[in-house]
Design a protein around this motif. Structure first.
Motif, PDB file in Angstrom:
ATOM      1  N   GLU A  37       0.845  -1.318   0.270  1.00 17.11           N
ATOM      2  CA  GLU A  37      -0.147   0.241   0.212  1.00 17.11           C
ATOM      3  C   GLU A  37       0.461   1.286   0.329  1.00 17.11           C
ATOM      4  O   GLU A  37       0.694   2.355  -0.559  1.00 17.11           O
ATOM      5  CB  GLU A  37      -0.539   0.365   1.279  1.00 17.11           C
ATOM      6  N   SER A  38       1.466   1.458   0.795  1.00 17.80           N
ATOM      7  CA  SER A  38       2.957   2.160   1.062  1.00 17.80           C
ATOM      8  C   SER A  38       3.921   2.389  -0.982  1.00 17.80           C
ATOM      9  O   SER A  38       3.145   3.366  -1.142  1.00 17.80           O
ATOM     10  CB  SER A  38       3.420   1.840   1.942  1.00 17.80           C
ATOM     11  N   SER A  41       1.151   4.121  -2.497  1.00 16.18           N
ATOM     12  CA  SER A  41       0.844   5.928  -2.784  1.00 16.18           C
ATOM     13  C   SER A  41       2.115   6.318  -3.231  1.00 16.18           C
ATOM     14  O   SER A  41       2.147   7.573  -3.874  1.00 16.18           O
ATOM     15  CB  SER A  41       0.692   5.337  -1.287  1.00 16.18           C
ATOM     16  N   TYR A  44       1.777   6.251  -6.917  1.00 13.49           N
ATOM     17  CA  TYR A  44       0.850   7.396  -7.836  1.00 13.49           C
ATOM     18  C   TYR A  44       1.564   9.111  -7.628  1.00 13.49           C
ATOM     19  O   TYR A  44       1.082   9.919  -7.885  1.00 13.49           O
ATOM     20  CB  TYR A  44       0.361   6.711  -6.865  1.00 13.49           C
TER      21      TYR A  44
END
Length: 474
Positions: A37-38, A41, A44
């Motif tokens: 997830e990190s 992020s 993006y």
């Protein structure tokens, strides 16, 4: 410790160990998920910053003006005033702003992809590298500018894609493009308007999984090591428990055997003593002599049994020394064979010798070596219930001699072969109940052979006899 207690302990320890492993796997998987997830992020965020820089660079008035003037677009001439013929630097700020507004409107309506063609490949690469460094992402990657109009990449990894159009630009290269770029989830729109999306900036990572696991790898390796240690200790503990249980059972058998072995001569001695005290016997010297001999024989028998136990106690403590002298192995074997023939007569058995060793002399303790041969021969006779065929052979081996004692007895299983040299262990003989002993003979043999820096091995198959090979160095 009872069987049920052992099973309960094994079950509880197994459940605890499995629970620990499951929890560790869950938290490691959770760490990887959070890392992903990190990571997503950060990627993006990188795409967004690069998009912003590219779009800021494309808003320069001079680039749009030069493009339309160079291409001599008729739409431009019909839509823009004669201020177009002037130099852009000669226009006042108001007219310059009006001209650029019209240029941008035309740019979107005529060909939205023109801004993609104005992107500098090297500049894109620099932007991405700088952002990757800032976000601390060290994974290998490919990137590209995808044109919606051409349905292909026009820029890949900082160079123009040679498969799109013809160009003389030296920065154009036939790229070895990663095919996963087409389906990469990491993408962002470039120069999008309410009417169209000219293209996308895409990034594909070649070793994303490795990057995600790299941060949890120390924890994973530590977990594997410590879990392995726990598993090893658990397995060893179970082994020790089972081993101790087996030793306890063997000691119980030993005590029972010893009680039986001592009970018989004690009873015989008691009866002989009572007989001697009888007036009818005491008045007969011959009978007194006979019962006295019985008492002496039974006493010697008990002393022999006690001596075996004491010998093993001394061997266990390593508190003994060998009286090394030159020994002729063949002489000891012939003496043992003569002794064995007397026992074999009752079973209608035979003993054969194949003494082929050219050099039968070694340095060793004659008493202990003699005991080794007698123990092996006694075992061969005891565990061959009917018509024993015993063979003793010798042959020389490098710097030593090998003594082999084989029989046609009951043999033993593979499990028995692993334990026969353990103290107190006795091979199960099924319905055969006349095999006596404490289970110390072979344990003693191995201890003495080891003390002489030799080795002993056994070859056996259930129902087909056994063969013991003893190596003693010269």
């Amino acid at each position: 410790m009872g069987r049920k207690s052992i099973i309960t302990i094994i079950t509880l320890m197994s459940a605890a160990l499995i629970g620990i492993i499951v929890i560790q796997l869950y938290w490691i998987n959770e760490s990887v998920r959070r890392n992903e997830e990190s990571f997503n992020s950060s990627v993006y965020l990188i795409l967004g910053k690069v998009q912003q820089k590219l779009q800021e660079g494309a808003d320069e008035p001079l680039e749009a003006y030069d493009y339309f003037k160079k291409n001599n677009r008729t739409e431009l001439k019909n839509s823009i005033t004669k201020d177009m013929e002037l130099s852009l630097s000669d226009l006042d700020p108001y007219n310059k702003q009006r001209l650029m507004f019209e240029l941008r409107s035309l740019e979107s309506s005529i060909n939205p992809s023109v801004k993609l063609e104005g992107i500098d490949p090297k500049e894109v690469k620099q932007f991405i590298e700088a952002e990757m460094k800032e976000q601390n992402i060290d994974a290998k990657y490919d990137f590209g500018i995808f044109s919606s109009e051409m349905r292909d990449f026009i820029i890949v990894n900082g160079v123009y894609n040679a498969t799109i159009g013809e160009t003389e630009d030296m920065s154009t290269v036939k790229t070895g493009m990663n095919k996963s770029l087409y389906s990469s989830p990491y993408q962002i729109q470039l120069f999008a308007s309410e009417f169209d999306v000219p293209g996308y900036l895409k990034i594909s990572f070649l070793n994303k999984t490795r990057a995600l696991w790299s941060s949890v790898m120390p924890s994973l390796i530590s977990s594997i090591i410590f879990t392995g240690l726990i598993l090893f200790c658990f397995s060893y503990t179970i082994y020790v428990i089972l081993r101790q249980k087996q030793v306890s059972e063997m000691k119980t058998d030993f005590i029972n055997n010893m009680t039986h072995e001592f009970k018989t001569p004690i009873a015989t001695i008691s009866l002989a003593a009572d007989s001697i005290n009888s007036p009818k016997i005491s008045s007969n010297p011959d009978k007194v002599r006979r019962f006295s001999n019985i008492i002496k024989e039974e006493n010697n028998r008990m002393l022999s049994q006690v001596e075996k136990v004491l010998q093993m106690a001394v061997l266990d403590k390593r508190d003994f020394s060998l009286n090394l002298t030159e020994i002729n192995i063949h002489s000891l074997i012939r003496q043992a064979a003569e002794h064995g023939k007397l026992q074999l007569q009752r079973k209608e058995g035979t003993i054969s010798l194949n003494l082929d060793a050219e050099n039968p002399k070694i340095r060793g303790d004659e008493t202990h070596i003699n005991n080794i041969i007698h123990n092996l021969l006694d075992n061969a006779i005891k565990y061959t219930p009917e018509k024993p065929r015993i063979n003793i052979s010798t042959h020389n081996k490098t710097n030593g001699i090998i003594i082999s004692v084989s029989d046609n007895g009951i043999g033993m299983t593979s499990d028995a072969r692993k334990q026969i040299f353990d103290k107190f262990y006795r091979v199960h003989t099924g319905n055969l109940h006349d095999v006596k002993g404490f289970g110390l003979g072979l344990s003693y043999v191995k201890a003495i052979v080891t003390a002489h820096k030799g080795w002993i091995e056994v070859e056996s198959e259930l129902g087909k006899g056994s063969k013991f090979n003893v190596y003693l160095p010269s």
